[in-house]
Structure formats: C-alpha cells, structure tokens
Design a protein around this motif. Structure first.
Motif, short mmCIF file in Angstrom:
data_model
loop_
_atom_site.label_atom_id
_atom_site.label_comp_id
_atom_site.label_asym_id
_atom_site.label_seq_id
_atom_site.Cartn_x
_atom_site.Cartn_y
_atom_site.Cartn_z
N LEU A 6 0.85 -1.20 0.00
CA LEU A 6 0.00 0.00 0.00
C LEU A 6 0.88 1.24 0.00
O LEU A 6 1.99 1.23 0.52
N ILE A 7 0.32 2.31 -0.54
CA ILE A 7 0.93 3.62 -0.42
C ILE A 7 -0.09 4.49 0.31
O ILE A 7 -1.23 4.63 -0.12
N VAL A 8 0.32 5.06 1.44
CA VAL A 8 -0.56 5.90 2.25
C VAL A 8 -0.16 7.35 2.05
O VAL A 8 1.02 7.69 2.15
N ASN A 9 -1.15 8.19 1.77
CA ASN A 9 -0.94 9.61 1.55
C ASN A 9 -1.74 10.39 2.58
O ASN A 9 -2.97 10.25 2.62
N ILE A 10 -1.06 11.16 3.41
CA ILE A 10 -1.73 12.06 4.35
C ILE A 10 -1.62 13.46 3.76
O ILE A 10 -0.52 13.98 3.57
N GLN A 11 -2.75 14.06 3.47
CA GLN A 11 -2.77 15.38 2.85
C GLN A 11 -2.24 16.42 3.83
O GLN A 11 -2.44 16.33 5.04
N GLY A 12 -1.58 17.44 3.31
CA GLY A 12 -0.98 18.48 4.13
C GLY A 12 -1.97 19.32 4.91
O GLY A 12 -1.60 20.01 5.85
N ASP A 13 -3.26 19.27 4.53
CA ASP A 13 -4.25 20.08 5.25
C ASP A 13 -4.81 19.36 6.47
O ASP A 13 -5.78 19.80 7.07
N GLU A 14 -4.18 18.25 6.87
CA GLU A 14 -4.60 17.49 8.05
C GLU A 14 -3.43 17.34 9.03
O GLU A 14 -3.07 16.23 9.42
N PRO A 15 -2.83 18.46 9.50
CA PRO A 15 -1.66 18.33 10.37
C PRO A 15 -1.96 17.74 11.74
O PRO A 15 -1.04 17.29 12.43
N GLU A 16 -3.21 17.74 12.15
CA GLU A 16 -3.56 17.22 13.48
C GLU A 16 -4.27 15.87 13.41
O GLU A 16 -4.92 15.47 14.37
N LEU A 17 -4.12 15.19 12.31
CA LEU A 17 -4.75 13.89 12.15
C LEU A 17 -4.27 12.94 13.25
O LEU A 17 -3.07 12.89 13.55
N LEU A 95 -17.79 13.77 6.79
CA LEU A 95 -16.72 14.64 6.32
C LEU A 95 -15.59 13.77 5.84
O LEU A 95 -15.15 12.85 6.55
N HIS A 96 -15.10 14.02 4.65
CA HIS A 96 -13.95 13.28 4.13
C HIS A 96 -12.68 13.80 4.78
O HIS A 96 -12.45 15.00 4.85
N LEU A 97 -11.87 12.88 5.29
CA LEU A 97 -10.59 13.25 5.88
C LEU A 97 -9.50 13.13 4.81
O LEU A 97 -9.56 12.26 3.96
N GLY A 98 -8.50 13.98 4.89
CA GLY A 98 -7.43 14.02 3.89
C GLY A 98 -6.41 12.93 4.07
O GLY A 98 -5.24 13.19 4.36
N LEU A 99 -6.84 11.71 3.90
CA LEU A 99 -5.99 10.55 4.10
C LEU A 99 -6.42 9.49 3.08
O LEU A 99 -7.61 9.17 2.99
N TYR A 100 -5.46 8.97 2.32
CA TYR A 100 -5.75 7.96 1.30
C TYR A 100 -4.79 6.79 1.40
O TYR A 100 -3.63 6.97 1.76
N VAL A 146 -9.40 19.59 13.29
CA VAL A 146 -9.99 20.29 12.15
C VAL A 146 -8.96 20.37 11.04
O VAL A 146 -7.81 20.76 11.28
N GLY A 147 -9.36 20.01 9.84
CA GLY A 147 -8.49 20.19 8.70
C GLY A 147 -8.33 21.68 8.40
O GLY A 147 -9.15 22.50 8.82
N ILE A 148 -7.30 22.02 7.69
CA ILE A 148 -7.06 23.42 7.34
C ILE A 148 -7.49 23.63 5.90
O ILE A 148 -6.80 23.25 4.97
N ASP A 149 -8.68 24.21 5.76
CA ASP A 149 -9.26 24.41 4.44
C ASP A 149 -9.47 25.87 4.09
O ASP A 149 -9.76 26.20 2.95
N THR A 150 -9.37 26.75 5.09
CA THR A 150 -9.61 28.18 4.86
C THR A 150 -8.56 28.98 5.65
O THR A 150 -7.92 28.46 6.56
#
Length: 170
Positions: A6-17, A95-100, A146-150
């Motif tokens: 697997l390749i796991v990608n944590i999006q940068g807008d989720e620093p507190e995941l 809510l979709h979390l920025g993690l794939y 909270v993701g950082i979207d704004t």
C-alpha cells in the motif's frame, strides 16, 4: 526492491490527524483486498460544516464503498431541516478526511488518467478514481481535529500551536 502493498498519503491540510487513523486505514485495506483505494470519513455535527463548501462530504454504500464525494451537502435532505436532524442525534453526513491508501498498481494507473469531468467541476481528485470505476473503501472514525481548508482554519491552527508551545490551553 519489492513493491509495497500500500501507499498511504496524508494530505498536508490534516496536520492534526490522529496517528491511529493511518493504522485504521491500513487495516481497512487489508480487510477489503479488492478495493483499489481507501479513505476515512467522520460524522459531521454542525449545520455550518454540512453547508460549508470547504468541507468535503461523502456518501457510501452499505458495504462501505464510496458512492460520491462533494462540496455540496450530500445526502440532500428534502423534507427536514439539517439542524433538526443533527439535534435528534442523527449524523447522516460524513466529512472526508485528507488521508488515502492506494494499491501501487492502481495509483500508477490513476496518475496516467486525465482529470475527469466531475473532478474538474468539484475540484476533488478522488472523483477521477470513481469515474474510472475504482472501488474506494471508506472507514468511519471519530475525528476531533480540524483540517485546514480556509485562512480562518489556519489562524485557529496557529493559535492552538502557540498555546501548546506556551503551555496555555485555549
């Protein structure tokens, strides 16, 4: 070098995941070996979140497969008020979390596909995978950051980090 499973990608807008969420996602993909992709969602709890276009919502099938992702409130409620539904304790919005997580061969194929029509309309890259017929397995977790979207989300994040550094709770 052997290919990773697997390749796991944590999006940068989720620093507190929460760290355990990536483990949960890997377990989800192990439980669903035919899913090309996986991600996580968490129940939304406020009218503002449900209505915010910066909060990406998702709907999934009974077996956990993603049906759609949108910046609009999905599922759409025709005959009730969102606030009344939330006040009753129901949480039909995710809510979709920025993690794939991706299977490596699928990720390689996905990167070769041009942006899809729905992806271009919603500005959501996971729609490219759905339009290509991929199975995206979705796990549901409790998520308290909270993701950082704004810009406002970013300012609140900075304040939280400063309070941690200074030892003051906010």
């Amino acid at each position: 070098v052997p290919e990773p499973p697997l390749i796991v990608n944590i999006q940068g807008d989720e620093p507190e995941l929460e760290p355990g969420h990536s483990d949960r996602l890997v377990q989800l993909m192990q439980q669903h070996p035919t899913a090309e992709m996986g991600t996580l969602g968490t129940p939304l709890s406020t009218v503002e979140q449900v209505q915010a276009s910066s909060c990406v919502k998702l709907v999934r099938a009974a077996d956990g497969r993603a049906l759609y992702f949108s910046r609009s409130p999905i599922p759409f409620v025709r005959d009730r008020e969102v606030g009344d539904i939330l006040a009753s304790g129901e949480r039909p919005w995710l809510l979709h979390l920025g993690l794939y997580a991706y299977r490596p061969d699928f990720l390689l194929r996905l990167t070769q596909l041009p942006p899809s029509p729905l992806e271009q309309l919603e500005k959501l890259e996971q729609l490219r995978a759905l339009e290509a017929g991929a199975t995206i397995q979705v796990g549901v977790v409790e998520h308290h950051s909270v993701g950082i979207d704004t810009p406002d989300d970013y300012a609140r994040f900075v304040r939280r980090q400063l309070s941690v550094v200074s030892g003051k709770d906010q």
